[in-house]
Design an enzyme around this catalytic site. Structure first.
Site, PDB file in Angstrom:
ATOM      1  N   ASP A  70     -49.865  -1.536   8.411  1.00 57.33           N
ATOM      2  CA  ASP A  70     -49.342  -1.478   7.045  1.00 57.33           C
ATOM      3  C   ASP A  70     -48.532  -2.746   6.798  1.00 57.33           C
ATOM      4  OD1 ASP A  70     -47.910  -1.013   4.731  1.00 57.33           O
ATOM      5  OD2 ASP A  70     -47.481   1.094   5.198  1.00 57.33           O
ATOM      6  N   HIS A  71     -49.044  -3.619   5.956  1.00 56.69           N
ATOM      7  CA  HIS A  71     -48.418  -4.922   5.772  1.00 56.69           C
ATOM      8  C   HIS A  71     -47.066  -4.853   5.056  1.00 56.69           C
ATOM      9  CE1 HIS A  71     -48.145  -9.127   6.020  1.00 56.69           C
ATOM     10  NE2 HIS A  71     -49.398  -9.468   5.732  1.00 56.69           N
ATOM     11  N   ARG A  72     -46.733  -3.667   4.535  1.00 54.68           N
ATOM     12  CA  ARG A  72     -45.409  -3.552   3.930  1.00 54.68           C
ATOM     13  C   ARG A  72     -44.331  -3.685   4.997  1.00 54.68           C
ATOM     14  NH1 ARG A  72     -45.899   2.098   0.916  1.00 54.68           N
ATOM     15  NH2 ARG A  72     -46.794   2.517   2.950  1.00 54.68           N
ATOM     16  N   PRO A 117     -50.917  -1.260   2.027  1.00 57.17           N
ATOM     17  CA  PRO A 117     -51.821  -2.416   2.092  1.00 57.17           C
ATOM     18  C   PRO A 117     -52.246  -2.631   3.546  1.00 57.17           C
ATOM     19  CG  PRO A 117     -49.632  -3.018   1.227  1.00 57.17           C
ATOM     20  CD  PRO A 117     -49.538  -1.610   1.702  1.00 57.17           C
TER      21      PRO A 117
END
Lengths: 461, 388
Positions: free
Chosen positions: A431-433, A255
């Protein structure tokens, strides 16, 4: 001086059963004198890029194929004028005297090593029992492989072969070629034995369409919309295919969040000018990218979560204690992202050297697989195209990518007054993870702070 | 270091166990007599084995290595020109091949893999015979009995079994000749090589396993295949081993002589790991840049086997213009002969394929031959039209 003769070099099977190769470049020109085994061309097969050594000592009289063309094994690619007495070389399967090649095309080609090709060129073995009228069959046999054929060549059973509903007769490689080129074989007239559609037929059809001349009308009434006029179809392969797969994988697994920051980089540009003039950097290539890369490395030290990888299989987040800094590079073959190993341990000078080497290698298309793998974070320098900002897609497996915009003079509030300053936009995707807005924002503000005032590094290390 | 002392220990509980961290393991020290810079260094155990090598012989080792490198370059070019179907380059392995094969006696028998073209040259194979198989002209090149060299084995490691069997035959004959089996690092991961070592150890067969560890089994690096050094593997079978600098022709010669001598005297098998590097592709159909770090090639180029011997000759004042001219002329002549022999080779007739299936007449083969010849005749009417 003894008499001379012309000899042709036909493309050999370069790797155990290949049927074609692409000419990448010629290393010689017409009129050049070459020695035996001198490298004359670079070609790419499905397996490797290889250099072709000249089978003759002599003078190049013709180059039959342009760089970029895919050539069938067995086709002449270059002609030489050689001493008749022979320059220590004899004739072989792929290097045959022209007299033999042209004068007696009906003679069976000594199919020494290129087993894929001869079948393609001469069609299937013709059994005597097969009811082909001798003359026509023989003519088709002879001419099909060598030269694009005039459509008038008589063929026996085109109607049978192309009767409605039946698949046009061809061979798998030709069908693949047609598919790659977006050609419906129903529209192509076969000139091979019994109406077999050969590679040359497909090629002729494409050439005719491209030239705008009406191609040979289809044997049966298939409404003919000629491809190639209003659109160009390029097979998806090579670097393009790889890039596409990587981008899809990245875009749909990680994401992405993108943030932007525009900063006054005038102090950085001044620093750059001073460094360029200094003795220590004499002769080295210093660019805004060099300073920005260094700034990314410093900012990363304070925000290490951006230098990590999501390991889905292990259900772990891997944080790297080193930085392999990827640099997106536009190369003749497409986008590649080679990386500089352990960039965090480099001095500015070392970094500038590594950057020039990396870009030179990439542009020459010589980047090794090792240089392409193992990156931990990337920079893409879209500024060189005059672009300010964008939403870069992560290099697969990495947590962040920084896009550097172009440095422009712009009105800017400086010391509470409007001034003309050199301004640059930074775009950061992460990467929002693994990376939250807080960490991403801190990293980006650190990066901006350094570029706005390089001396601030003193407070960061 | 030699590990003779642990050679037969597998049966004795009092002997040290064989393991990677056993101090007796062979791999620890690399036997080297010429450094990469070409300095001759002394070795307490191995100097004596090359004491007899005269200046002239040193020059001839240099000649052989240069010549086989040239054969290799010519063959690679011939493949690119469509004259050979395939060629497995030996570039970088010249010292391993020349040093080992020059130690052999004429009546010793050699079982090579496909890359030992340099060994074939030393054994006396004609140049066209070396080219023949790779041109796809025949399934064999030379008469194995004439030069005591088996046909190149393509199946990885299988020749180690043939070699061991042949060595057991020598034992039955009561002769003192020795068998040499050549294979690569990848082959040591194959069952055949393990089985060969079991039999060789059990019967104390006079066989030398000569492994050229060229670091790459096609694209598989040796470090992935073996968690111990290759020279440690045979110890598990009770076979003593040596780990030798495979780019040092004198060290290879010395180690091979030690192994041959032991075998001749009834001392059984020995395993030699010659640590070298495949500087070219696996074959002409391979592209090593897709899997290999170019830096690695650079590192090994600095250890080039020919360059170091040349430097040694130079330091000894032996690298005369005369020698250089002689070697150059020889290499040129061999390359030209190889090329001519390859290109002028007559094509085999279609029915030749039946010729060597059986050594005696066989009705089933005769029947197939008959069918095939009738099939070929069916083309005769259209043969002039290039039907086939």
């Amino acid at each position: 001086m003894s008499a001379t003769m012309i000899k042709e070099f036909r493309l050999p099977d370069l790797g155990e059963g290949l049927t074609e190769s692409e000419i990448l470049s010629w290393k010689v020109a017409v009129g050049d004198t070459v020695t035996l085994n001198q490298v004359i061309a670079e070609v790419e097969t499905a397996k490797a890029v290889v250099e072709l050594p000249s089978p003759f000592a002599g003078v190049v009289t013709a180059l039959h194929e342009q760089p970029g063309t895919i050539v069938e094994v067995g086709k002449p690619i270059v002609s030489f004028e050689v001493d008749d007495a022979g320059s220590g070389t004899a004739t072989g399967g792929s290097a045959a005297p022209v007299a033999e090649a042209v004068g007696a095309p009906a003679k069976r080609e000594p199919n020494l090593v290129g087993y894929g090709a001869v079948v393609e060129a001469s069609g299937r073995p013709v059994r005597r029992q097969r009811a082909q009228s001798g003359a026509a069959a023989a003519l088709a046999e002879q001419s099909a492989p060598a030269q694009p054929l005039p459509a008038a060549t008589p063929v026996d059973e085109p109607l049978d072969a192309l009767s409605a509903g039946e698949r046009p007769r061809s061979t798998p490689p030709v069908r693949k070629l047609a598919r790659d080129l977006g050609i419906d074989l129903q529209m192509v007239t076969g000139t091979g034995p019994a109406g077999l559609i050969t590679r040359a037929d497909v090629q002729n059809f494409v050439d005719a369409a491209a030239a705008g001349t009406p191609a040979v009308p289809a044997a049966v009434g298939v409404p003919g919309v000629l491809p190639g006029e209003r659109e160009t179809r390029t097979p998806i392969k090579g670097v393009r295919k790889f890039t596409a797969a990587a981008m899809v994988q990245s875009a749909f697994t990680a994401p992405h969040v993108t943030e932007f920051l525009t900063v006054d980089v005038t102090p950085t540009m001044e620093l750059l000018a001073r460094l360029k003039a200094s003795k220590g950097f004499e002769g080295y290539k210093l660019t805004p990218l060099t300073i920005a890369a260094k700034a990314v490395l410093v900012a990363l030290r304070r925000n290490p979560t951006l230098n990590s990888r999501w390991d889905e299989a292990a259900q772990e987040i891997v944080q790297f204690n080193y930085v392999n800094l990827g640099i997106a590079a536009a190369t003749p073959r497409g986008l590649t992202v080679p990386n500089i190993k352990d960039a965090d341990r480099m001095t500015l000078l070392e970094l500038s050297m590594a950057l020039s080497e990396l870009t030179d290698t990439a542009r020459a298309g010589k980047t090794s697989p090792a240089e392409l793998s193992g990156g931990t974070i990337s920079i893409t320098n879209i500024g060189v195209f005059g672009i300010d900002a964008g939403t870069p897609i992560l290099n697969p497996g990495e947590a962040a990518i920084v896009a550097l915009g172009s440095v422009r003079k712009a009105p800017w509030v400086h010391n509470d007054e409007l001034a003309v300053r050199q301004v640059m936009s930074l775009s950061l995707s992460f990467d929002h993870r693994m990376v939250d807005g807080e960490q991403g924002s801190r990293f980006l503000t650190d990066l901006g702070a350094i570029l706005a005032d390089p001396a601030i590094v003193m407070t960061m290390l | 270091m030699l590990t003779d002392e642990v050679g037969k220990g597998a049966t004795s509980a009092s002997r040290p166990a064989y393991s990677a961290d056993n101090p007796l393991r062979s791999g620890g020290s690399l036997i080297q007599l010429i450094t990469p810079r070409g300095e001759r260094i002394s070795h307490p155990e191995f100097d004596v084995w090359v004491k007899d090598v005269s200046d002239e012989q040193l020059g001839s080792l240099y000649e052989d290595m240069t010549v086989i490198r040239r054969i290799d370059a010519e063959a690679t070019a011939l493949q690119r020109q469509g004259e050979l179907a395939l060629w497995p380059p030996l570039l970088g392995q010249e010292a391993s091949q020349i040093g080992s094969s020059r130690a052999l006696r004429e009546d010793d028998f050699v079982f090579p893999s496909y890359r030992e073209s340099g060994v074939a040259y030393v054994r006396g194979a004609e140049l066209a015979e070396i080219a023949k198989v790779w041109r796809g002209n025949a399934s064999y090149g030379w008469d194995p009995q004439r030069i005591k060299l088996a046909t190149p084995q393509i199946i990885i490691g299988s020749q180690s079994l043939h070699a061991t069997g042949y060595a057991m035959g020598i034992q039955h004959d009561g002769a003192d000749s020795v068998v040499m089996a050549y294979f690569g690092d990848g082959a040591t991961s194959e069952g055949d090589v393990s089985e060969a070592m079991v039999f060789a150890a059990s019967f104390q067969a006079p066989v030398v396993f000569f492994c050229q560890n060229n670091h790459w089994a096609i694209s598989e690096p040796v470090r992935l295949q073996s968690h111990v050094q290759i020279a440690d593997r045979p110890n598990g079978f009770g076979i003593p081993s040596m780990r030798v600098d495979g780019n040092d022709v004198l060290a290879v010669l010395a180690a091979t002589r030690v192994a041959l001598d032991r075998a001749r005297k009834g001392g059984g098998p020995t395993f030699i790991e010659a640590v070298t590097y495949r500087m070219g592709p696996h074959t002409t159909a391979d592209d090593p840049t897709r899997y290999r770090d170019p830096n690695e090639l650079e590192d090994w180029a600095a250890k080039d086997p020919i360059a170091r011997l040349k430097a040694l000759l130079d330091s000894k004042g032996l690298l005369t213009e005369q020698l250089e001219a002689k070697v150059q002329a020889k290499a040129d002549a061999v390359a030209a002969e190889f090329r001519a022999g390859c290109i002028d080779m007559p094509d085999p007739a279609p029915l030749d394929v039946f010729n060597h299936v059986y050594s005696t007449p066989n009705s089933w083969i005769e029947r197939q031959k008959d069918h095939y010849s009738r099939y070929l005749e069916s083309f005769s009417g259209s043969a002039e039209e290039g039907a086939l």
